[in-house]
Structure formats: structure tokens, C-alpha cells
Design a protein around this motif. Structure first.
Motif, PDB file in Angstrom:
ATOM      1  N   ILE A   1       9.834  11.927  -3.621  1.00  8.95           N
ATOM      2  CA  ILE A   1       8.535  11.160  -3.895  1.00  8.95           C
ATOM      3  C   ILE A   1       7.485  12.077  -4.235  1.00  8.95           C
ATOM      4  CG2 ILE A   1       7.033   9.731  -2.830  1.00  8.95           C
ATOM      5  CD1 ILE A   1       9.366   8.325  -1.292  1.00  8.95           C
ATOM      6  N   LYS A   2       7.517  13.542  -3.393  1.00 10.70           N
ATOM      7  CA  LYS A   2       6.453  14.183  -3.659  1.00 10.70           C
ATOM      8  C   LYS A   2       6.361  15.114  -4.838  1.00 10.70           C
ATOM      9  CE  LYS A   2       5.234  16.848  -0.137  1.00 10.70           C
ATOM     10  NZ  LYS A   2       5.203  17.787   1.171  1.00 10.70           N
TER      11      LYS A   2
ATOM     12  N   THR B   1      10.223   0.436 -11.804  1.00 14.10           N
ATOM     13  CA  THR B   1      11.371   1.165 -12.138  1.00 14.10           C
ATOM     14  C   THR B   1      11.470   2.275 -11.230  1.00 14.10           C
ATOM     15  OG1 THR B   1      11.425   0.411 -14.359  1.00 14.10           O
ATOM     16  CG2 THR B   1      12.691   2.361 -13.919  1.00 14.10           C
ATOM     17  N   ILE B   2      10.356   2.895 -10.870  1.00 18.31           N
ATOM     18  CA  ILE B   2      10.387   4.152 -10.019  1.00 18.31           C
ATOM     19  C   ILE B   2      10.624   3.643  -8.564  1.00 18.31           C
ATOM     20  CG2 ILE B   2       7.756   4.024  -9.189  1.00 18.31           C
ATOM     21  CD1 ILE B   2      10.119   7.134 -10.199  1.00 18.31           C
ATOM     22  N   ILE B   3      10.231   2.503  -8.130  1.00 16.71           N
ATOM     23  CA  ILE B   3      10.625   2.118  -6.709  1.00 16.71           C
ATOM     24  C   ILE B   3      12.396   1.971  -6.777  1.00 16.71           C
ATOM     25  CG2 ILE B   3      10.835   0.113  -5.132  1.00 16.71           C
ATOM     26  CD1 ILE B   3       7.711   1.217  -5.508  1.00 16.71           C
TER      27      ILE B   3
ATOM     28  N   LYS C   1      -0.639   2.039  -3.337  1.00 16.61           N
ATOM     29  CA  LYS C   1      -0.837   1.602  -1.901  1.00 16.61           C
ATOM     30  C   LYS C   1       0.284   0.620  -2.072  1.00 16.61           C
ATOM     31  CE  LYS C   1      -5.233   2.760  -0.148  1.00 16.61           C
ATOM     32  NZ  LYS C   1      -6.509   2.185  -0.048  1.00 16.61           N
ATOM     33  N   ALA C   2       0.420  -0.117  -3.219  1.00 14.62           N
ATOM     34  CA  ALA C   2       1.365  -1.363  -2.923  1.00 14.62           C
ATOM     35  C   ALA C   2       2.894  -0.954  -3.271  1.00 14.62           C
ATOM     36  CB  ALA C   2       1.242  -2.038  -4.199  1.00 14.62           C
ATOM     37  N   GLN C   3       3.116   0.169  -4.184  1.00 12.70           N
ATOM     38  CA  GLN C   3       4.367   0.873  -4.068  1.00 12.70           C
ATOM     39  C   GLN C   3       4.771   1.492  -2.786  1.00 12.70           C
ATOM     40  OE1 GLN C   3       3.183   3.351  -7.509  1.00 12.70           O
ATOM     41  NE2 GLN C   3       4.761   2.245  -8.832  1.00 12.70           N
ATOM     42  N   LYS C   4       3.957   2.042  -2.344  1.00 12.79           N
ATOM     43  CA  LYS C   4       4.410   2.931  -0.801  1.00 12.79           C
ATOM     44  C   LYS C   4       4.923   1.830   0.080  1.00 12.79           C
ATOM     45  CE  LYS C   4       1.329   6.749  -1.381  1.00 12.79           C
ATOM     46  NZ  LYS C   4      -0.047   7.541  -0.937  1.00 12.79           N
TER      47      LYS C   4
ATOM     48  N   VAL D   1      10.842 -11.220   0.247  1.00 19.43           N
ATOM     49  CA  VAL D   1      10.214 -10.836  -1.028  1.00 19.43           C
ATOM     50  C   VAL D   1       9.133  -9.714  -0.977  1.00 19.43           C
ATOM     51  CG1 VAL D   1       8.717 -11.755  -2.715  1.00 19.43           C
ATOM     52  CG2 VAL D   1      10.568 -13.297  -1.541  1.00 19.43           C
ATOM     53  N   SER D   2       9.270  -8.569  -1.786  1.00 16.79           N
ATOM     54  CA  SER D   2       8.335  -7.699  -1.950  1.00 16.79           C
ATOM     55  C   SER D   2       7.508  -7.703  -3.138  1.00 16.79           C
ATOM     56  CB  SER D   2       8.855  -6.298  -1.875  1.00 16.79           C
ATOM     57  OG  SER D   2       9.442  -5.951  -0.471  1.00 16.79           O
ATOM     58  N   ILE D   3       6.263  -7.575  -3.096  1.00 17.01           N
ATOM     59  CA  ILE D   3       5.203  -7.737  -4.079  1.00 17.01           C
ATOM     60  C   ILE D   3       4.346  -6.605  -4.367  1.00 17.01           C
ATOM     61  CG2 ILE D   3       3.498  -9.153  -5.183  1.00 17.01           C
ATOM     62  CD1 ILE D   3       4.257 -11.667  -3.590  1.00 17.01           C
ATOM     63  N   ILE D   4       4.708  -6.095  -5.463  1.00 13.30           N
ATOM     64  CA  ILE D   4       3.696  -5.081  -6.052  1.00 13.30           C
ATOM     65  C   ILE D   4       2.379  -5.533  -6.597  1.00 13.30           C
ATOM     66  CG2 ILE D   4       3.436  -2.939  -7.501  1.00 13.30           C
ATOM     67  CD1 ILE D   4       6.357  -2.599  -7.540  1.00 13.30           C
TER      68      ILE D   4
END
Length: 676
Positions: free
Chosen positions: A244-245, A285-287, A253-256, A425-428
């Protein structure tokens, strides 16, 4: 006797009536009892002073003239007579009901139900009202094979004979809390109400009853899924942090937050079944890449299934580049890549023995002969594009793999509750830094030349543009722009060397060549159909022209708009349309007023309905009989919350107040999955 009995047990119901009822979705006594009226007629007698013109009403008076029957041929007729109501004389006319003349006698008191015309002081009769009839009566769906009057008789017969078998599905404590009728009373009052108030209370109770029982089924699936043992993917946390780094950007923040939710699921002993929602360009896609990397560090394989070859190729290319320095092998599996026997044989061998870590593909990845060595994570991108069976087969490619479903079609809470209620459910809800909202405008077709001039100026700045058409070839039935015609016009205007064509009827190599030419800036304009709707990523493209934009749904327009604005340059979407209806104009206005995909999807849902937004075949949407998830959203949310509390409560199965609910769920869902 029980509510599961066939409607054929009722008196007078033979094979023909059974078939007619079945076509209306009525197979059992329970189906018949919950075959509710879709509206009511208030046939209470009204005074002339309180009636609006063209209102359907019942008038009572004295027959003041002999009925006159005039026939026109064998089937058409007109019956006229006058009705004295206090000091007013009202003309009454019945069309094509000659038998009514026998019910009308001069000097008798008569109540007639019909449509009142205040200007002419006349009533277009519908039926004669007998004194035994209730004032407030239900109107039922019927068909040419079975009359409404027969349906009413059968509902009455079914209720009289089976009402003692009607049991409460909603626990008593919840009914008391929300002032709901018990199920027997509810079914009686919704079919045979004395007043509108009585019918309204029964309908409100029925809506809650229906939503609650459906949501209880979903929550049961969710609870059982939580009980299922997951793979417990013990990924290498240090390696994951380094990965990730090493990304060329910082996660939002939402992606994290979403990464943490998915990682917690992977480490949990329970099975992951998670839906990831995110607006166009929010970074789903990165998630998926992070989840797949974590899976591989734990010794498992991962698969991502995309709906189109273009999107699968794009994902495979990006992920192969991303994972190359980490020694992770990525394979592309589409119908095209598996078309050569030797290549297919090698791919399948390396997949089975574990040499391939990650597979990106289309529905080709679910072919029978494709075997994984140790599948740990199955991801579906744009999951509503896949049918129920396709998603189920993918899950069976491993031993209970973790499931992550992704969608860039923001699903309003209404649909999330009804369609994915058994999933976490996760929401970005945040876009990456630097992404600017796309400026959207709506123009008429006669302004297309001005639009092309604007595009030319943008191309001079070194950017690129899409031109979208709803059709591939010219259609005799629809007067719409088609891609091939637009392609020829664009070549004339911009120069043939600057324009490429892309549509679904081209073979895979032709599509790939057109897409690569656009990506590599060899051409400036891509004329396309909606084949580029999902996921295509060309940051240098800043203009999106959508021809006949009123032919697309709002969510689809938003997806198309999301193909631009993916870089740091200001981007534009121009909708070209001449909608004739207010509905069409409203949709164009919505698109120009907001870039919020969730708001757009909610508006789309309100305008078109849930089946149209997600696609009826793929969506798994329930067919509610009385409740409307959009109109009755508040009741739906409360029903879901209460169903969750009941199903997840300790000793759910052994509590007496839940026995009837459990029986109902077994009866309703024994032969099918409630939702996939």
C-alpha cells in the motif's frame, strides 16, 4: 387443510380457472388471500353539491322516466333514463349493458355508480348498486380468462374456509410497537373493508408484513453466512503495508476504511460476503488489487470476473504492471485468450498447479474445465451485469472462497436493502484527490455543429473525445443516430486519420485495435456504442458527447460520463437530445444539475422503477404484492431493522413468538434461494 393447498380445492375451480389463476401468480390459497386489491371504489351515496366533475360516484334517486334502449348492431347499445335527486333531474346513460333495462322501473328508488359530468348534469353509468353491497369495494387485477367478479367470489370463499389457518408472521411485540393488525384481521380488512380508514390500516399492516417476512429471509441468509466457516486468510500484514505504501498515490479516507473492513473479514473465521459500492472513478479497482495481494500472500489464488473483454483486458494489463515487481503472476482468461488450444491448455495447467496467482477474466472463467489450485477470493466487477447462475458457478470454483462483489452503479439504499440485504456493504463515498466534477450540458440536435466546433477546439489543446451512439447500424424502426453513420460524419469533419470506431459487433481483435489506438493517442476521437460504458480508463479524454441521450437511463448516462474527468484537466459531457415528454426533459435536467451517482441512481429509481435500473433478470429483485420499496422506503427500513433484530437474537429458533415466522420462511423459500 393448510394455506399451501392448491386453489383447485375451491368449489367451482376446474383446470381452466386454475390455469387462469396461475397466470396471475395465484397457485395456492395463500397466494389468493394475498392477491390484494390494487385500488378501491368508494360507492357510498354522495350529494350533488359535494361531487367534482368527472368523479366516479354513487347517486341515489327516483327513476323519473321510462328506460329507453337503443341497439346498434349485435353488440352495441345505449340505455337512457332520468333520475330525480331532490329537485334535480340527472340523465343516466349505460353503454353496452342492455340487461340493465330490466333492473330499472319508473318510480323506484335506485342507486347508480358511474362517472358524473357536472356541466351536462349527467351520469355515465357503470353499474346498479344493490343495498347489500359495501360502500367501499376493492378492485382486482383480472384477465380475459377470468373475470374480476369470479376472483372476488374465490377470495371470499378462501377466506371463509381458511381464515382459521391464517397465523401471524410478524411477532406480537413488533405488531404492538407499530400498531399493526394481526394477519387474519389484516387480510379480512384489506379485502372487505367497510371504510377507507379500515382499508388504509390493513394496507399499512400488509406492507410491513410483506417487507418484514422478505427481510427476515434475507437476514436468515446473512446469519447463516456469518456462521459458515470462512477460509481465514491470514495474509502477511507487513507485506500488505509495504504494498500500500508503494502505490503511486495515497488512499482516500474512504478507501482506507473499506480496506480495513475487507481485511477484517478475511481474518475472521466467518465467511466474507461483501458488496463494495463506489461511484464512477472512486477507486474500487485498487481496493480489489489490495484484497487480491493480501490473498496471494496467504498462499491462495484470486479471481476477478468482469462483464466485458475490454474491461477484463484493461484490469489484467493494469494489475500485471502493478504486481510485476512483487513476483505475482496474472493471467487473462476471455473467450479470445482461450480460443487457441495450445494457449488454453497451458493456462489451465498452470492455474490448476498453482503457478498462476491471479486470474482476470470474463464469464469464460466459469467454464467447466477451469480448475483452481486453491481459490481464496472471488471478485465480481459490475456484479449486477452477471446472472444469478454465473455468480453461483464462480463461487463453486473454490471451497467456500471469500466473496467480494463490486459495482460502480451506485445503488440507492432502497435497492441495497431489497437486493443485497444478505450482504455486508462497504461504500466508497469519496473521490480521489484531483478529480474534478465533469461539466455537463444539454443541447438540441440542431446544435450538433456547434458541439463539433467545441470538440475541435478541445482537440487542439491535445485532449481526446468520445462520441456515443445508442445504435450500431441504421434502424428503420428508430430514428436514432447510429455509430457507423456518426463515424462517417466524424471522419468528414475531423479527418479520417483522427477517428476510430468501436462497437459490440466487432470481433475482439478489432475492438482491441480501436481501443489501443485511442489509448496511445494515435486517434483523437472514439465513436462508440455503450460498449465503453463500464471501466474504460483513458485519462487524456476530456469530452464525452452522447447522441440521443434521452434513449439512455440516468445511471447509464452517469456511467458514460464517468469515462471522462479521469485526469487533472477540466472535462465536459454534452447530452444531445430532443425529448418530447416532460419526463425526458426532467432526466436531462437531473444530469446537468449533479455529478452525485447515488442521487442520480435514486432519481432513476423513482422515475423508472427498480427492475429497469438494475435489469430485471440480473437484479434478483422481489415482486412485492402490496409494498413499493421506493414509495414505502421508511416502512422498508424499519422492517429490515426489526427483521435483523429478530433473526440475530439469541435462541431465535426456540422462541415461541418466532415459530410462525420460521414456518412461513420454510414454506416460502424451501425450493429456492431468496436472493443470490
Amino acid at each position: 387443510m393448510n394455506l399451501g393447498d392448491s386453489v383447485g380445492v375451491l368449489r367451482g375451480v376446474g383446470p381452466k380457472k386454475i390455469q387462469a389463476l396461475n397466470k396471475l401468480g395465484v397457485n395456492t390459497i395463500e397466494d389468493l388471500l394475498t392477491f390484494y386489491p390494487f385500488r378501491y371504489n368508494d360507492i357510498a351515496v354522495k350529494n350533488l353539491e359535494e361531487i367534482n366533475s368527472q368523479e366516479k360516484v354513487t347517486l341515489k334517486g327516483i327513476v323519473a322516466s321510462e328506460p329507453v334502449l337503443v341497439r346498434f348492431g349485435r353488440k352495441k347499445s345505449r340505455l337512457n333514463f332520468k333520475l330525480l335527486i331532490n329537485h334535480d333531474v340527472i340523465g343516466v346513460t349505460f353503454f353496452n349493458q342492455p340487461w340493465i333495462s330490466k333492473q330499472v322501473t319508473t318510480g323506484q328508488e335506485l342507486a347508480v355508480y358511474g362517472k358524473y359530468d357536472a356541466l351536462r348534469q349527467s351520469l355515465s353509468g357503470i353499474k346498479i348498486i344493490s343495498r347489500k353491497t359495501n360502500d367501499f369495494v376493492g378492485v382486482y387485477r383480472s384477465s380475459k380468462d377470468i373475470k374480476e367478479s369470479i376472483i372476488k367470489q374465490l377470495v371470499k370463499q378462501a377466506y371463509d374456509e381458511y381464515n382459521s389457518y391464517i397465523k401471524d408472521v410478524v411477532p406480537e411485540s413488533i405488531r404492538i410497537k407499530y400498531r399493526l393488525e394481526n394477519r387474519k384481521q389484516m387480510i379480512h380488512d384489506i379485502h372487505f373493508p367497510s371504510t377507507k380508514k379500515e382499508a388504509d390500516l390493513a394496507r399499512r399492516s400488509a406492507i410491513f408484513d410483506e417487507f418484514f417476512s422478505f427481510e427476515a429471509g434475507l437476514q436468515l441468509l446473512k446469519r447463516d453466512n456469518h456462521k459458515n466457516m470462512g477460509l481465514r486468510i491470514k495474509y502477511n500484514n507487513e507485506k500488505l503495508k509495504e504494498f500500500i505504501k508503494g502505490l503511486p498515490f495515497e488512499l482516500t479516507k474512504a478507501q482506507k476504511r473499506v480496506v480495513n473492513e475487507i481485511c477484517a473479514d478475511m481474518l475472521s473465521p466467518n465467511h466474507m460476503n461483501r458488496l463494495l459500492q463506489g461511484d464512477v472513478g472512486s477507486g474500487k479497482t485498487i481496493i480489489a488489487a489490495i484484497a487480491m495481494y493480501a490473498t496471494v500472500t496467504a498462499g491462495f489464488q484470486a479471481v476477478l470476473m468482469a462483464p466485458t473483454e475490454i474491461l477484463a483486458q484493461q484490469h489484467a494489463e493494469k494489475l500485471a504492471n502493478l504486481f510485476e515487481q512483487y513476483g505475482i503472476s496474472v493471467a487473462l482468461m476471455t473467450s479470445s485468450s482461450l480460443s487457441r488450444v495450445k494457449v488454453k491448455r497451458e493456462l489451465l495447467k498452470h492455474l490448476k498447479n498453482g503457478d498462476i496467482d491471479i486470474v482476470i477474466g470474463t464469464h469464460a472463467v466459469i467454464q467447466d474445465n477451469i480448475e483452481f489450485h486453491n481459490l481464496g477470493l472471488a471478485i465480481t466487477d459490475e456484479q449486477h451485469r452477471f446472472g444469478v447462475n454465473q455468480r453461483r458457478i464462480l463461487r463453486k470454483k473454490g471451497v467456500n472462497p471469500e466473496i467480494l462483489a463490486m459495482t460502480a452503479t451506485p445503488i440507492p439504499r432502497t435497492l441495497a436493502i431489497t437486493t443485497y440485504g444478505e450482504m455486508d456493504v462497504s461504500i466508497i463515498d469519496e473521490l480521489p484527490k484531483g478529480r474534478q466534477p465533469v461539466k455537463t450540458s444539454w443541447v438540441k440536435k440542431k446544435q450538433v455543429k456547434n458541439v463539433f466546433e467545441f470538440v475541435k477546439r478541445q482537440l487542439e489543446l491535445g485532449t481526446q473525445a468520445y462520441i456515443i451512439s445508442p445504435l450500431v447500424e441504421e434502424s428503420e424502426l428508430l430514428d436514432l443516430q447510429n455509430a457507423e453513420e456518426v463515424f462517417e460524419k466524424a471522419k468528414e469533419y475531423f479527418g479520417s486519420e483522427k477517428v476510430a470506431l468501436l462497437h459490440g459487433k466487432m470481433d475482439a481483435n478489432e475492438k482491441e485495435q480501436a481501443m489501443q489506438a485511442f489509448k496511445n493517442k494515435e486517434v483523437s476521437i472514439l465513436v462508440s456504442t455503450t460498449v465503453i460504458e463500464v471501466g474504460v480508463d483513458v485519462p487524456n479524454a476530456t469530452v464525452m458527447i452522447i447522441l440521443d441521450a434521452d434513449r439512455f437511463g440516468l445511471a447509464q448516462l452517469h456511467q458514460l460520463r464517468g469515462r471522462v474527468g479521469r485526469g487533472s484537466k477540466e472535462s465536459y459531457c454534452i447530452l444531445v437530445a430532443d425529448p418530447k415528454s416532460e419526463y425526458g426533459k426532467e432526466r436531462m435536467k437531473i444530469m446537468t444539475e449533479t455529478n452525485d451517482g447515488f442521487l442520480i441512481s435514486q432519481k432513476d429509481l423513482e422515475l423508472r422503477g427498480p427492475g429497469e435500473v438494475l435489469g430485471k433478470k440480473q437484479s434478483g429483485l422481489p415482486e412485492f404484492k402490496v409494498g413499493d420499496p421506493v414509495v414505502n422506503l421508511n416502512i422498508l427500513q424499519v422492517a429490515q431493522e426489526e427483521a435483523h433484530n429478530v433473526v440475530f437474537s439469541p435462541n431465535f429458533e426456540t422462541k415461541e413468538e418466532n415459530f410462525e415466522l420460521i414456518k412461513y420462511l420454510n414454506r416460502q423459500f424451501a425450493q429456492e434461494e431468496i436472493i443470490d
